[in-house]
Design an enzyme around this catalytic site. Structure first.
Site, PDB file in Angstrom:
ATOM      1  CB  THR A 144      -0.915   0.038   1.243  1.00  0.00           C
ATOM      2  OG1 THR A 144      -1.694  -1.160   1.272  1.00  0.00           O
ATOM      3  CG2 THR A 144      -1.835   1.253   1.199  1.00  0.00           C
ATOM      4  CE  LYS A 219      -4.977  -1.354   1.376  1.00  0.00           C
ATOM      5  NZ  LYS A 219      -5.903  -2.201   2.116  1.00  0.00           N
ATOM      6  CE  LYS A 287       1.563   2.092   4.940  1.00  0.00           C
ATOM      7  NZ  LYS A 287       0.965   1.181   3.979  1.00  0.00           N
TER       8      LYS A 287
HETATM    9  N1  LIG Z   1      -1.545  -6.405   7.604  1.00  0.00           N
HETATM   10  C1  LIG Z   1      -2.659  -6.103   6.906  1.00  0.00           C
HETATM   11  O1  LIG Z   1      -3.803  -6.373   7.337  1.00  0.00           O
HETATM   12  C2  LIG Z   1      -2.574  -5.446   5.573  1.00  0.00           C
HETATM   13  C3  LIG Z   1      -1.456  -4.750   5.162  1.00  0.00           C
HETATM   14  N2  LIG Z   1      -1.448  -4.146   3.934  1.00  0.00           N
HETATM   15  C4  LIG Z   1      -0.289  -3.410   3.452  1.00  0.00           C
HETATM   16  O2  LIG Z   1       0.646  -4.387   3.013  1.00  0.00           O
HETATM   17  C5  LIG Z   1       1.973  -3.957   3.275  1.00  0.00           C
HETATM   18  C6  LIG Z   1       2.679  -4.978   4.163  1.00  0.00           C
HETATM   19  O3  LIG Z   1       1.924  -5.087   5.350  1.00  0.00           O
HETATM   20  P1  LIG Z   1       2.272  -6.171   6.461  1.00  0.00           P
HETATM   21  O4  LIG Z   1       2.690  -7.436   5.862  1.00  0.00           O
HETATM   22  O5  LIG Z   1       1.127  -6.138   7.405  1.00  0.00           O
HETATM   23  O6  LIG Z   1       3.505  -5.445   7.150  1.00  0.00           O
HETATM   24  P2  LIG Z   1       4.707  -6.026   7.995  1.00  0.00           P
HETATM   25  O7  LIG Z   1       5.175  -4.870   8.793  1.00  0.00           O
HETATM   26  O8  LIG Z   1       4.352  -7.293   8.672  1.00  0.00           O
HETATM   27  O9  LIG Z   1       5.804  -6.372   6.867  1.00  0.00           O
HETATM   28  C7  LIG Z   1       6.487  -5.365   6.209  1.00  0.00           C
HETATM   29  C8  LIG Z   1       7.487  -5.951   5.245  1.00  0.00           C
HETATM   30  O10 LIG Z   1       8.249  -4.865   4.675  1.00  0.00           O
HETATM   31  C9  LIG Z   1       9.629  -5.135   4.903  1.00  0.00           C
HETATM   32  N3  LIG Z   1      10.377  -3.895   5.028  1.00  0.00           N
HETATM   33  C10 LIG Z   1      10.099  -2.842   5.834  1.00  0.00           C
HETATM   34  N4  LIG Z   1      10.998  -1.871   5.652  1.00  0.00           N
HETATM   35  C11 LIG Z   1      11.882  -2.324   4.733  1.00  0.00           C
HETATM   36  C12 LIG Z   1      13.044  -1.768   4.123  1.00  0.00           C
HETATM   37  N5  LIG Z   1      13.473  -0.536   4.419  1.00  0.00           N
HETATM   38  N6  LIG Z   1      13.698  -2.508   3.206  1.00  0.00           N
HETATM   39  C13 LIG Z   1      13.259  -3.754   2.905  1.00  0.00           C
HETATM   40  N7  LIG Z   1      12.165  -4.325   3.428  1.00  0.00           N
HETATM   41  C14 LIG Z   1      11.483  -3.617   4.339  1.00  0.00           C
HETATM   42  C15 LIG Z   1       9.664  -5.966   6.165  1.00  0.00           C
HETATM   43  O11 LIG Z   1      10.903  -6.626   6.254  1.00  0.00           O
HETATM   44  P3  LIG Z   1      11.454  -7.129   7.687  1.00  0.00           P
HETATM   45  O12 LIG Z   1      10.800  -8.446   7.935  1.00  0.00           O
HETATM   46  O13 LIG Z   1      12.920  -7.207   7.506  1.00  0.00           O
HETATM   47  O14 LIG Z   1      11.056  -6.086   8.708  1.00  0.00           O
HETATM   48  C16 LIG Z   1       8.494  -6.896   5.902  1.00  0.00           C
HETATM   49  O15 LIG Z   1       8.832  -7.900   4.989  1.00  0.00           O
HETATM   50  C17 LIG Z   1       1.844  -2.557   3.893  1.00  0.00           C
HETATM   51  O16 LIG Z   1       1.959  -1.617   2.846  1.00  0.00           O
HETATM   52  C18 LIG Z   1       0.430  -2.559   4.473  1.00  0.00           C
HETATM   53  O17 LIG Z   1      -0.099  -1.268   4.552  1.00  0.00           O
HETATM   54  C19 LIG Z   1      -2.503  -4.274   3.053  1.00  0.00           C
HETATM   55  C20 LIG Z   1      -3.618  -4.966   3.412  1.00  0.00           C
HETATM   56  C21 LIG Z   1      -3.761  -5.559   4.716  1.00  0.00           C
HETATM   57  O1  LIG Z   2      -4.707  -2.446   4.570  1.00  0.00           O
HETATM   58  C1  LIG Z   2      -5.277  -3.190   5.366  1.00  0.00           C
HETATM   59  C2  LIG Z   2      -6.641  -3.573   5.151  1.00  0.00           C
HETATM   60  C3  LIG Z   2      -7.207  -4.468   6.205  1.00  0.00           C
HETATM   61  C4  LIG Z   2      -8.545  -4.976   5.773  1.00  0.00           C
HETATM   62  O2  LIG Z   2      -8.967  -4.733   4.635  1.00  0.00           O
HETATM   63  O3  LIG Z   2      -9.172  -5.665   6.598  1.00  0.00           O
END
Ligand SMILES: NC(=O)C1=CN([C@@H]2O[C@H](COP(=O)(O)OP(=O)(O)OC[C@H]3O[C@@H](n4cnc5c(N)ncnc54)[C@H](OP(=O)(O)O)[C@@H]3O)[C@@H](O)[C@H]2O)C=CC1
Ligand SMILES: O=CCCC(=O)O
Length: 342
Positions: A144, A219, A287
């Site tokens: 996102t 989104k 964010k």
């Molecule tokens: N969780 C949710 O319900 C949802 C999340 N999203 C979106 O999806 C995306 C991921 O979310 P989510 O999986 O929950 O987040 P997490 O915080 O669990 O994972 C984030 C990922 O990004 C990596 N990362 C962060 N900073 C860096 C960097 N500087 N360089 C390289 N890798 C980096 C992390 O690596 P490391 O493991 O090394 O920290 C990890 O793999 C976000 O944009 C979020 O807004 C969308 C829908 C639903």
């Molecule tokens: O970006 C996160 C979305 C979470 C949701 O759709 O439930």
């Protein structure tokens, strides 16, 4: 579904503002876990997956379980281990793996990163995916981010001759585990068609929204509404408690009425117990509100409710709740009550 899927209805083309088109494809799930021999689900080729956090890990895992040839990379290497146990590969030179190496060894590479900064860094930074891209390859960013970042990434990727698709997802940890995400895609339409079988493994529906930026904007609009809804729900729970109502009954009443939303039924019971097991980290919700506010600013659209909600998530972050579930925003309201009493 996490397995083979099939299209029930044909794609629907709807007129969309700004002269682009909206292609809606809804897929129905199949309970079968069978996959065809070549590439598992009808996708021919090797698939890279960058970013194995809360969302990326189950998404990549579902692709592996569906029989796809998956190569993974994550900044924190240990998060690759569960995927390697399921059959994923690391790019050559395991300990020197990088997004560039993954991209160069795969036909299509997905990225699920935390925020605009990390999405840009992983795609366009030193040893970033763009360095491994070339004509015939595709890059699908499912993080996102804001539309400007997505366009920058798209420009860098396409400068190599490769194709770019943005595809942020609606749906959280459980839908990611169950293969029930909603993909909001925009960008290269032939890449969209090429990766559709993979999207159908990870999701229950997919929307094609035209030019790069439209997926990001869609989104942010959805998450802006969600963030405000959560704050309103939290206010309702605390008010009900204050006036002597049973909060669990409030959750039940809401669940039966016109404002019922799965989010309230899902998060309500644990919020009442002040428990916030992380599905969607609060820092990511803040964010998304920040990015939605900038989007609104760019078109001079007032979004006062979302702006107020954003302030509360900022307070929650300052209370050390950034990595808790976003429902922990209720703690910021509780803190406000306490500070107003002193
Ligand atoms: N969780 C949710 O319900 C949802 C999340 N999203 C979106 O999806 C995306 C991921 O979310 P989510 O999986 O929950 O987040 P997490 O915080 O669990 O994972 C984030 C990922 O990004 C990596 N990362 C962060 N900073 C860096 C960097 N500087 N360089 C390289 N890798 C980096 C992390 O690596 P490391 O493991 O090394 O920290 C990890 O793999 C976000 O944009 C979020 O807004 C969308 C829908 C639903
Ligand atoms: O970006 C996160 C979305 C979470 C949701 O759709 O439930």
């Amino acid at each position: 579904m996490a397995a083979a899927s099939f299209l029930l209805s044909p794609r629907v083309t709807l007129p969309l503002r700004r002269g682009s088109r909206l292609l809606v494809s809804c897929s129905a799930t199949s309970s079968s876990s069978s996959s065809d021999a070549a590439g598992g689900v009808g996708f021919q080729g090797r698939v890279g997956f960058l970013g194995l956090g809360i969302m990326g890990a189950p998404m990549a895992s579902n692709l592996i379980k569906a029989g796809c040839d998956i190569t993974v990379w994550n900044r924190t290497k240990s998060k690759c281990d569960p995927l390697l146990s399921l059959g994923a590969k690391m790019a050559p030179y395991r300990f020197e793996s990088s997004p560039a190496r993954v991209a160069s060894s795969c036909d299509v590479t997905f990225a699920m990163l935390a925020d605009p900064e990390s999405a840009f860094e992983v795609a366009c930074g030193a040893n970033g995916a763009a360095e491994g891209m070339a004509a015939g390859k595709g890059y699908v960013d499912v993080s996102t981010v804001d539309d400007a970042t997505s366009k920058l990434i798209g420009k860098r990727i396409t400068s190599t001759g490769a194709s770019f698709l943005e595809a942020p997802v609606s749906g959280s940890k459980k839908p990611a585990e169950d293969g029930l995400l909603i993909f909001l895609t925009a960008g290269d339409e032939s890449l969209y068609k090429r990766v559709a079988p993979l999207l159908d493994v990870m999701g229950k529906s997919r929307f094609y929204l035209g030019d790069v930026g439209n997926g990001a904007a869609m989104k942010l609009v959805v998450n802006m509404v969600m963030g405000s809804m959560m704050v309103s729900f939290a206010e309702g729970l605390l008010l009900s408690e204050k006036v002597g109502l049973d909060s669990n009954t409030v959750v039940e009443v809401i669940s039966q009425g016109a404002i019922n939303a799965p989010m309230f039924s899902l998060k309500g019971p644990s919020m009442v117990k002040a428990a916030y097991p992380t599905a969607f980290p609060l820092k990511h919700q803040q964010k998304d509100l920040r990015l939605a506010l900038a989007l609104a600013e760019s078109v001079s659209q007032p979004i006062p409710t979302a702006a107020a909600a954003n302030e509360l998530y900022k307070v929650a972050k300052s209370l050390g709740l950034a990595d808790h579930d976003f429902s922990a925003v209720i703690e910021a309201l509780k803190a406000k009550v306490q500070s107003s009493q002193h």
